[in-house]
Design a protein around this motif. Structure first.
Motif, PDB file in Angstrom:
ATOM      1  N   GLN A   1     -19.462 -11.847  49.017  1.00  0.00           N
ATOM      2  CA  GLN A   1     -19.264 -11.817  47.568  1.00  0.00           C
ATOM      3  C   GLN A   1     -20.248 -10.852  46.899  1.00  0.00           C
ATOM      4  O   GLN A   1     -21.320 -10.577  47.449  1.00  0.00           O
ATOM      5  CB  GLN A   1     -19.424 -13.239  47.003  1.00  0.00           C
ATOM      6  N   ALA A   2     -19.866 -10.334  45.749  1.00  0.00           N
ATOM      7  CA  ALA A   2     -20.732  -9.419  45.007  1.00  0.00           C
ATOM      8  C   ALA A   2     -21.822 -10.236  44.313  1.00  0.00           C
ATOM      9  O   ALA A   2     -21.537 -11.239  43.656  1.00  0.00           O
ATOM     10  CB  ALA A   2     -19.928  -8.638  43.980  1.00  0.00           C
ATOM     11  N   VAL A   3     -23.077  -9.796  44.465  1.00  0.00           N
ATOM     12  CA  VAL A   3     -24.201 -10.534  43.901  1.00  0.00           C
ATOM     13  C   VAL A   3     -24.946  -9.640  42.916  1.00  0.00           C
ATOM     14  O   VAL A   3     -25.335  -8.510  43.243  1.00  0.00           O
ATOM     15  CB  VAL A   3     -25.154 -11.031  45.006  1.00  0.00           C
ATOM     16  N   PHE A   4     -25.152 -10.166  41.704  1.00  0.00           N
ATOM     17  CA  PHE A   4     -25.894  -9.483  40.658  1.00  0.00           C
ATOM     18  C   PHE A   4     -27.009 -10.408  40.186  1.00  0.00           C
ATOM     19  O   PHE A   4     -26.959 -11.618  40.407  1.00  0.00           O
ATOM     20  CB  PHE A   4     -24.978  -9.145  39.474  1.00  0.00           C
ATOM     21  N   GLY A   5     -27.989  -9.830  39.487  1.00  0.00           N
ATOM     22  CA  GLY A   5     -29.048 -10.689  38.996  1.00  0.00           C
ATOM     23  C   GLY A   5     -29.950 -10.032  37.979  1.00  0.00           C
ATOM     24  O   GLY A   5     -29.952  -8.813  37.806  1.00  0.00           O
ATOM     25  N   TYR A   6     -30.690 -10.901  37.307  1.00  0.00           N
ATOM     26  CA  TYR A   6     -31.706 -10.467  36.346  1.00  0.00           C
ATOM     27  C   TYR A   6     -33.013 -11.160  36.707  1.00  0.00           C
ATOM     28  O   TYR A   6     -33.029 -12.332  37.114  1.00  0.00           O
ATOM     29  CB  TYR A   6     -31.311 -10.857  34.924  1.00  0.00           C
ATOM     30  N   ASP A   7     -34.132 -10.441  36.564  1.00  0.00           N
ATOM     31  CA  ASP A   7     -35.443 -11.051  36.655  1.00  0.00           C
ATOM     32  C   ASP A   7     -36.392 -10.306  35.729  1.00  0.00           C
ATOM     33  O   ASP A   7     -36.107  -9.176  35.313  1.00  0.00           O
ATOM     34  CB  ASP A   7     -35.982 -11.052  38.090  1.00  0.00           C
TER      35      ASP A   7
ATOM     36  N   TYR B   1     -34.003  -5.608  35.107  1.00  0.00           N
ATOM     37  CA  TYR B   1     -35.256  -6.263  34.757  1.00  0.00           C
ATOM     38  C   TYR B   1     -35.544  -6.282  33.256  1.00  0.00           C
ATOM     39  O   TYR B   1     -36.669  -6.529  32.852  1.00  0.00           O
ATOM     40  CB  TYR B   1     -36.405  -5.580  35.520  1.00  0.00           C
ATOM     41  N   GLU B   2     -34.538  -6.042  32.460  1.00  0.00           N
ATOM     42  CA  GLU B   2     -34.668  -6.151  31.015  1.00  0.00           C
ATOM     43  C   GLU B   2     -33.672  -7.181  30.510  1.00  0.00           C
ATOM     44  O   GLU B   2     -32.532  -7.246  30.996  1.00  0.00           O
ATOM     45  CB  GLU B   2     -34.397  -4.801  30.343  1.00  0.00           C
ATOM     46  N   ASP B   3     -34.102  -7.979  29.533  1.00  0.00           N
ATOM     47  CA  ASP B   3     -33.218  -8.999  28.966  1.00  0.00           C
ATOM     48  C   ASP B   3     -32.266  -8.332  27.974  1.00  0.00           C
ATOM     49  O   ASP B   3     -32.368  -8.497  26.754  1.00  0.00           O
ATOM     50  CB  ASP B   3     -34.051 -10.088  28.283  1.00  0.00           C
ATOM     51  N   ASP B   4     -31.333  -7.572  28.546  1.00  0.00           N
ATOM     52  CA  ASP B   4     -30.430  -6.724  27.747  1.00  0.00           C
ATOM     53  C   ASP B   4     -29.033  -6.824  28.345  1.00  0.00           C
ATOM     54  O   ASP B   4     -28.781  -6.350  29.464  1.00  0.00           O
ATOM     55  CB  ASP B   4     -30.930  -5.282  27.778  1.00  0.00           C
ATOM     56  N   ILE B   5     -28.101  -7.436  27.622  1.00  0.00           N
ATOM     57  CA  ILE B   5     -26.752  -7.644  28.157  1.00  0.00           C
ATOM     58  C   ILE B   5     -25.988  -6.336  28.322  1.00  0.00           C
ATOM     59  O   ILE B   5     -24.963  -6.293  29.020  1.00  0.00           O
ATOM     60  CB  ILE B   5     -25.959  -8.629  27.285  1.00  0.00           C
ATOM     61  N   GLU B   6     -26.457  -5.271  27.691  1.00  0.00           N
ATOM     62  CA  GLU B   6     -25.808  -3.968  27.873  1.00  0.00           C
ATOM     63  C   GLU B   6     -25.933  -3.472  29.307  1.00  0.00           C
ATOM     64  O   GLU B   6     -25.199  -2.590  29.739  1.00  0.00           O
ATOM     65  CB  GLU B   6     -26.416  -2.938  26.919  1.00  0.00           C
ATOM     66  N   LEU B   7     -26.875  -4.048  30.056  1.00  0.00           N
ATOM     67  CA  LEU B   7     -27.089  -3.635  31.445  1.00  0.00           C
ATOM     68  C   LEU B   7     -26.163  -4.364  32.417  1.00  0.00           C
ATOM     69  O   LEU B   7     -26.168  -4.073  33.615  1.00  0.00           O
ATOM     70  CB  LEU B   7     -28.550  -3.886  31.838  1.00  0.00           C
TER      71      LEU B   7
ATOM     72  N   LEU C   1     -31.536 -13.835  26.274  1.00  0.00           N
ATOM     73  CA  LEU C   1     -30.309 -13.232  25.740  1.00  0.00           C
ATOM     74  C   LEU C   1     -29.151 -13.326  26.718  1.00  0.00           C
ATOM     75  O   LEU C   1     -27.996 -13.489  26.318  1.00  0.00           O
ATOM     76  CB  LEU C   1     -30.577 -11.776  25.374  1.00  0.00           C
ATOM     77  N   HIS C   2     -29.456 -13.215  28.021  1.00  0.00           N
ATOM     78  CA  HIS C   2     -28.388 -13.356  29.021  1.00  0.00           C
ATOM     79  C   HIS C   2     -27.764 -14.741  28.950  1.00  0.00           C
ATOM     80  O   HIS C   2     -26.541 -14.897  28.947  1.00  0.00           O
ATOM     81  CB  HIS C   2     -28.950 -13.133  30.432  1.00  0.00           C
ATOM     82  N   LEU C   3     -28.627 -15.777  28.904  1.00  0.00           N
ATOM     83  CA  LEU C   3     -28.139 -17.156  28.876  1.00  0.00           C
ATOM     84  C   LEU C   3     -27.282 -17.393  27.638  1.00  0.00           C
ATOM     85  O   LEU C   3     -26.205 -18.008  27.718  1.00  0.00           O
ATOM     86  CB  LEU C   3     -29.320 -18.122  28.911  1.00  0.00           C
ATOM     87  N   ALA C   4     -27.724 -16.885  26.500  1.00  0.00           N
ATOM     88  CA  ALA C   4     -26.951 -17.044  25.264  1.00  0.00           C
ATOM     89  C   ALA C   4     -25.595 -16.348  25.371  1.00  0.00           C
ATOM     90  O   ALA C   4     -24.560 -16.896  24.947  1.00  0.00           O
ATOM     91  CB  ALA C   4     -27.749 -16.478  24.085  1.00  0.00           C
ATOM     92  N   TYR C   5     -25.567 -15.167  25.942  1.00  0.00           N
ATOM     93  CA  TYR C   5     -24.323 -14.400  26.088  1.00  0.00           C
ATOM     94  C   TYR C   5     -23.344 -15.130  27.012  1.00  0.00           C
ATOM     95  O   TYR C   5     -22.160 -15.287  26.676  1.00  0.00           O
ATOM     96  CB  TYR C   5     -24.648 -13.012  26.638  1.00  0.00           C
ATOM     97  N   PHE C   6     -23.841 -15.562  28.176  1.00  0.00           N
ATOM     98  CA  PHE C   6     -22.952 -16.222  29.136  1.00  0.00           C
ATOM     99  C   PHE C   6     -22.395 -17.526  28.558  1.00  0.00           C
ATOM    100  O   PHE C   6     -21.240 -17.888  28.811  1.00  0.00           O
ATOM    101  CB  PHE C   6     -23.702 -16.502  30.440  1.00  0.00           C
ATOM    102  N   THR C   7     -23.215 -18.235  27.789  1.00  0.00           N
ATOM    103  CA  THR C   7     -22.767 -19.483  27.168  1.00  0.00           C
ATOM    104  C   THR C   7     -21.693 -19.200  26.107  1.00  0.00           C
ATOM    105  O   THR C   7     -20.640 -19.849  26.071  1.00  0.00           O
ATOM    106  CB  THR C   7     -23.958 -20.221  26.536  1.00  0.00           C
TER     107      THR C   7
END
Length: 445
Positions: A29-35, A54-60, A83-89
């Protein structure tokens, strides 16, 4: 859920999250992530084909990440204002906590879990090694990097046995329903979550009740339902005739069906002798022979940052350890003193979390007083904000030793490029490991 086309990990650099990321990557499976920052572990994940930013930026976010095809995994360590959590929610993604996801994966196999406020990482990694070293096909989700295999995960969905580290933080381990388990300790910790020690112990009892076949409990755990293990003569699973030969622990392992003599453990520390008894007990129950268990115990090289030797010379020893609780520091100090009784021991400690330092400040001071010299770094905050009056300086005042100081990292490097200690340790669960390469270089000049 487990078959989503892509998986996104919020906090992919966490040790438990990275094991899950490796599991899904190995499944194709394709795996992506933020830290928040690019750690060495994140670099390794990227080299394995995972896409991380590594930036809290949903544009990435990749265009492949969409609500229909992507599962989002997060942990309690992710702040609510991320910001990621807010966007996904907001966009209706399927979100799942790390602990629940591990529980769903483990439910498909026979889960062997290791729990405890100390010792669980080494014991679970050792248990997994006992199987792997003897050619047994299992899966392992570990809370540390195995020195033998340089990873915290191996396996697949097709194995029958899954070894898991069962984390008590946020009651995460209650998502597992193990067939067999060991509980290494129930000492008070994570009081920011549990409030009081009794609540922690009751949660461990709930976990113990979920075990369906074999439960081993450390003789000092305060638990009663299960088979005891340890060093006492009346424990059904125990080590006896313990001695040190050439700075190595040698002992006999007794279990209800027999005895394995003259084991030369590949790990230092008397507490690791106890950990090895728990791992061996479960491995023997699941069909490994006495010869296989002895081979595995003697070939185990340990876990990164658990009593990890970086220099081991007659006149200079440097050890790095993850200890971040007073009981762990006490066990570490006593084990090193047993191995090096005539040496001066210098400890560099980075306290982890303001809340933990507050909750156990007298106990930290007492355990740190067991070293000949103590050097404190500033408290590592992790997910926390400062607490008034809780500082390394306040802790230093309580340490019952005259040879103690506060220091910045560069001061430590400068000092030990000129001065050679006999035995020196770096201790802590924060980012003190970033000091290790430069300190090692300075010591070897």
């Amino acid at each position: 859920m487990l078959n989503s086309n892509s998986i996104f990990f919020l906090g992919i650099g966490g040790i438990g999250m990275s094991a899950l990321a490796r599991f899904f990557k190995s499944s194709g499976q394709a795996v992506f992530g933020y830290d928040r920052f690019q750690s060495e572990l994140c670099k390794q994940l990227e080299s394995e084909g995972m896409k991380i930013h590594y930036e809290d930026d949903i544009e990435l976010l990749s265009k492949k990440i969409d609500p229909e095809n992507t599962l989002v995994v997060y942990t309690p360590a992710i702040p609510n204002d991320n910001l990621h959590l807010a966007y996904f929610t907001e966009k209706g993604f399927n979100l799942i906590k790390r602990a629940r996801l591990l529980g769903e994966i483990a439910a498909e196999q026979n889960c062997l879990a290791i729990a405890g406020t100390h010792g669980k990482t080494t014991t679970s990694t050792l248990l997994a090694h006992l199987f792997r070293a003897n050619g047994k096909n299992i899966s392992a989700f570990l809370g540390g990097i195995s020195t033998n295999y340089q990873t915290n995960f191996w396996g697949s969905r097709k194995t029958e046995i899954l070894v898991a580290e069962a984390d008590e933080y946020d009651r995460s381990f209650l998502n597992l329903k193990p067939e067999a388990a060991a509980i290494t300790s129930t000492d008070a910790d994570h009081l920011d979550i549990y409030g009081e020690e009794n609540s922690l112990k009751e949660t461990f009892k709930t976990f113990a009740d979920s075990v369906t076949e074999l439960l081993l409990i450390h003789e000092n755990s305060g638990l009663s339902d299960g088979l005891r293990y340890g060093l006492s003569a009346d424990a059904p699973y125990r080590a006896q005739n313990i001695r040190i030969e050439n700075h190595q622990y040698t002992y006999d392992l007794v279990y209800p069906q027999g005895q394995i003599n003259d084991i030369k453990l590949g790990l230092p520390g008397r507490y690791n002798v106890e950990n090895s008894v728990a791992a061996a007990g479960i491995a023997l129950h699941y069909g490994l022979s006495e010869v296989e268990v002895k081979l595995g115990l003697e070939s185990f090289k340990g876990v990164k940052r658990r009593f990890e030797y970086h220099i081991k010379q007659e006149d200079l020893v440097y050890i790095d350890d993850y200890a971040h609780h007073p009981k762990e520091i006490e066990a570490l100090a006593l084990s090193i003193r047993e191995l090096y009784p005539a040496k001066k021991i210098t400890a560099i400690f980075q306290p982890h979390l303001f809340s933990r330092t507050r909750d156990f400040m007298p106990q930290f001071a007492e355990s740190l007083g067991l070293f000949n010299e103590v050097i404190l770094l500033d408290i590592y905050p992790a997910r926390e904000r400062p607490i008034s009056g809780i500082t390394s300086a306040a802790l230093l005042e309580l340490i019952p030793s005259e040879n103690k100081s506060l220091a910045a990292r560069q001061e430590i490097i400068n000092r030990f490029s000129k001065e050679k200690p006999e035995v020196i340790l770096t201790i802590g669960a924060g980012d003190i490991d970033q000091l290790v390469p430069n300190l090692k270089m300075s010591l070897l000049k």
